[in-house]
Scaffold this motif. Structure first.
Motif, short mmCIF file in Angstrom:
data_model
loop_
_atom_site.label_atom_id
_atom_site.label_comp_id
_atom_site.label_asym_id
_atom_site.label_seq_id
_atom_site.Cartn_x
_atom_site.Cartn_y
_atom_site.Cartn_z
N PRO A 1 0.81 -1.23 0.00
CA PRO A 1 0.00 0.00 0.00
C PRO A 1 0.84 1.29 0.00
CG PRO A 1 0.22 -0.81 2.25
CD PRO A 1 1.02 -1.75 1.37
N TYR A 2 2.16 1.16 -0.24
CA TYR A 2 3.05 2.32 -0.05
C TYR A 2 3.24 3.16 -1.31
CZ TYR A 2 4.20 -0.55 3.98
OH TYR A 2 4.11 -1.31 5.11
N TRP A 3 3.35 2.51 -2.47
CA TRP A 3 3.66 3.19 -3.74
C TRP A 3 4.89 4.08 -3.57
CZ3 TRP A 3 1.81 0.52 -7.37
CH2 TRP A 3 0.65 -0.21 -7.15
N GLU A 4 5.98 3.41 -3.17
CA GLU A 4 7.22 4.12 -2.87
C GLU A 4 8.34 3.62 -3.77
OE1 GLU A 4 9.39 6.56 -2.28
OE2 GLU A 4 7.84 6.89 -0.76
N PHE B 1 4.03 -11.94 4.33
CA PHE B 1 3.81 -10.67 5.00
C PHE B 1 3.23 -9.63 4.04
CE2 PHE B 1 7.38 -11.74 8.18
CZ PHE B 1 6.48 -12.25 9.09
N GLN B 2 3.74 -9.60 2.81
CA GLN B 2 3.21 -8.66 1.83
C GLN B 2 1.74 -8.96 1.54
OE1 GLN B 2 6.57 -7.35 -1.26
NE2 GLN B 2 6.50 -9.55 -1.04
N SER C 1 2.88 -14.74 15.06
CA SER C 1 2.71 -14.20 13.71
C SER C 1 2.69 -12.67 13.75
CB SER C 1 1.41 -14.72 13.11
OG SER C 1 1.12 -14.07 11.90
N GLU C 2 1.93 -12.10 14.68
CA GLU C 2 1.83 -10.64 14.77
C GLU C 2 3.16 -10.01 15.16
OE1 GLU C 2 -0.54 -8.64 13.73
OE2 GLU C 2 -1.51 -10.48 13.04
N PHE C 3 3.92 -10.67 16.04
CA PHE C 3 5.23 -10.16 16.44
C PHE C 3 6.17 -10.12 15.23
CE2 PHE C 3 9.62 -11.19 17.65
CZ PHE C 3 9.92 -10.07 18.44
N ARG D 1 7.85 -6.83 13.21
CA ARG D 1 9.29 -6.68 12.96
C ARG D 1 9.56 -6.50 11.47
NH1 ARG D 1 12.83 -8.36 17.23
NH2 ARG D 1 14.49 -7.86 15.74
N TRP D 2 8.82 -7.24 10.65
CA TRP D 2 9.00 -7.09 9.20
C TRP D 2 8.60 -5.69 8.75
CZ3 TRP D 2 5.41 -6.35 5.16
CH2 TRP D 2 5.95 -6.50 3.87
N LYS D 3 7.51 -5.15 9.32
CA LYS D 3 7.08 -3.78 8.98
C LYS D 3 8.17 -2.77 9.33
CE LYS D 3 2.89 -2.50 8.98
NZ LYS D 3 1.92 -1.91 8.02
N LYS D 4 8.89 -3.04 10.40
CA LYS D 4 10.02 -2.18 10.78
C LYS D 4 11.09 -2.24 9.69
CE LYS D 4 13.23 -1.46 14.65
NZ LYS D 4 13.69 -2.01 15.94
N ALA D 5 11.33 -3.43 9.16
CA ALA D 5 12.31 -3.61 8.08
C ALA D 5 11.86 -2.88 6.82
CB ALA D 5 12.52 -5.09 7.79
#
Length: 530
Positions: free
Chosen positions: A376-379, A408-409, A489-491, A495-499
């Motif tokens: 959802p970023y379009w970056e 995750f995506q 899974s949420e943890f 962490r992946w979102k931080k990456a």
């Protein structure tokens, strides 16, 4: 009973057949279905070579794409003949294709004027930034009210603009009124229906809606959008519905058969999964991962990074249906990258085994932003990273992290759409995906090609495939439930979102100061005075 015996045993009652050309990013296939049962009778597949002339560039040879279609047709017809199936029973051909990939050719010679610029290509990042900088409030959604799309490297208009600015042959052909633009469907249909000798220059509403030149409300090319990008409307194909006779095959064993279905690959998968009702959704893994939800006859706009796109228009006089789409650029392409670029695996099966042997990434996270980040970023400034490495990390953990990143995506976009049904899904990705989300996998995996065949067979003047709900075969499927602890899974997802945040603003054409007035090089190609 094997496929050959099955096809041979009821050849007497096969009835009309419908074929589909499925031209994807990494391969071309030709498939033939029984229009009464939707059974796949035979197919052939040829891989397509991608070239990467510079960092971020992705190209394919239009002539190789066309030749692969002819080869797949020829081989499939040979296989049908060996099965005692009469190819004269093929009554129509549908086309489904990788979307957004951009081609320009000379209508007088029939020759491509440049390689096809693939949807994943990033060379237009500076073009995109320049366009966004021109908009009020530097808003990437400036055109979304007409197109349903953000201004992004993903879509065809910026690729076409780049060709017109940078390729002499394209510029000259545009000036001398010899140029034809199209996505892969337009190139194939034009060539197959005669090329320079009367070929039909057309596209369908689903492919047109991915160009940024198409108004999804009026269902036609938009003069203001074309002017915005500086693209002459005369080079554009005529927009048609997804199910009508466009023209007849002009050569080969299938000469004279109508080409009567055309859908971008993700729309074709939606049709093939029979997601005809508002709220039904499908998720398809290929080179990328694309989750589409049918929103019915009115376009629904998203404030959360989803695209609004035309799902299908199954006949000239039928209404268009729309979809919300969550687009992920890199899914199955991760496997190919680990295999071809890093050489740590020789097959997707090996990747699955490596990942399964450790069962966790041990804190290693992979963000495969090889073509920037899509939904959802379009970056476009993002680049791929592998982080959380320690001396303990080995290729098994990287393998696990790569597959987990695909999940995750998917999880990220599915939260914005709906819990999806998994579409044309490779087994290893399917398993990892299903460990995180409840999903349904169809037992007949060729839903993309099936959708194109359905559209072709149902076209007026062909009418060998009924799309009435009562006549459609039920999609049989296999149900998967999550196999992972929800808290864990949420943890891991957090962490992946931080990456993901760490991957952004890596390659940018924005000036960055360092306080001493020196030139700074960002990434590989962008050099600035500061």
């Amino acid at each position: 009973m094997n496929g050959a015996m099955a096809a041979s045993s009821h050849r007497i009652t096969l009835g009309p057949l419908v074929a589909a050309i499925d031209q994807g990013t990494s391969s071309t296939r030709f498939l033939v279905f029984n229009s009464k049962t939707a059974e796949l009778l035979s197919h052939h597949q040829v891989e397509i070579k991608q070239s990467f002339p510079k960092e971020g560039w992705v190209e394919e040879d239009p002539k190789e794409i066309l030749q692969s279609v002819y080869e797949c047709m020829e081989r499939t017809c040979e296989k049908l003949t060996q099965l005692n199936i009469d190819i004269s029973n093929i009554k129509a051909i549908g086309v489904t294709n990788q979307r957004e990939t951009t081609l320009v050719w000379d209508k007088e010679t029939g020759e491509p004027l440049y390689n096809a610029i693939v949807w994943l290509d990033l060379r237009t990042q500076s073009t995109v930034e320049r366009l966004i900088n021109k908009t009020p409030g530097r808003n990437k959604n400036h055109l979304k009210h007409k197109t349903g799309l953000p201004i992004s490297t993903y879509f065809s208009a910026v690729k076409l603009r780049w060709m017109m600015d940078n390729v002499d042959e394209v510029r000259d052909a545009v000036v001398s009124h010899r140029a034809m633009f199209g996505t892969v469907d337009s190139w194939l249909i034009w060539c197959l229906t005669g090329g320079k000798s009367g070929g039909v220059h057309c596209t369908d509403v689903t492919n047109a809606s991915r160009t940024m030149l198409f108004n999804i409300h009026t269902l036609d090319w938009d003069p203001e959008l074309c002017e915005y990008f500086g693209i002459p409307m005369e080079i554009l194909p005529r927009v048609r519905s997804s199910s009508e006779i466009y023209g007849l095959m002009k050569s080969g064993a299938l000469s004279g058969i109508p080409i009567s279905g055309c859908l971008g690959d993700q729309s074709a998968a939606l049709v093939g999964q029979m997601c005809f009702r508002d709220g039904q959704a499908k998720n398809t893994y290929g080179t990328g991962c694309f989750l589409l939800r049918n929103t019915g006859p009115k376009p629904v706009m998203s404030d959360h990074g989803l695209l609004t796109t035309v799902a299908y228009k199954l006949g000239r006089d039928k209404p268009a249906c729309y979809a919300l789409e969550g687009s992920v650029a890199i899914a199955g392409a991760v496997v190919r990258w680990l295999q071809d670029n890093l050489g740590i695996i020789e097959s997707s099966e090996e990747l699955e085994k490596l990942a399964a042997s450790v069962g966790t990434s041990y804190g290693c996270y992979f963000v495969p932003a090889f073509s920037g980040l899509y939904a959802p970023y379009w970056e476009p400034s993002a680049r791929g990273i592998i982080c959380g490495l320690t001396q303990f990390t080995n290729k098994r953990h990287v393998a696990f992290a790569a597959l987990e990143a695909v999940c995750f995506q998917t999880k990220e976009v599915s939260a914005l759409v709906l819990p999806p049904s998994a579409g044309d899904t490779m087994n290893d990705l399917q398993r990892f995906y299903c460990s995180m989300l409840s999903a349904v996998k169809p037992s007949m995996p060729e839903t993309t090609a099936l959708g194109a065949a359905m559209a072709a067979g149902a076209a007026e003047g062909v009418s060998v495939w009924s799309l009435s709900p009562e006549d459609l075969s039920e999609v049989t499927s296999e149900k998967f439930e999550p196999q992972i602890n929800p808290e864990e899974s949420e943890f891991r997802f957090a962490r992946w979102k931080k990456a993901v945040q760490k991957s952004m603003n890596w390659e940018t054409t924005e000036p960055v100061g360092n306080g001493n007035g020196r030139r700074i090089t960002l990434g590989v190609h962008a050099v600035f005075n500061v």
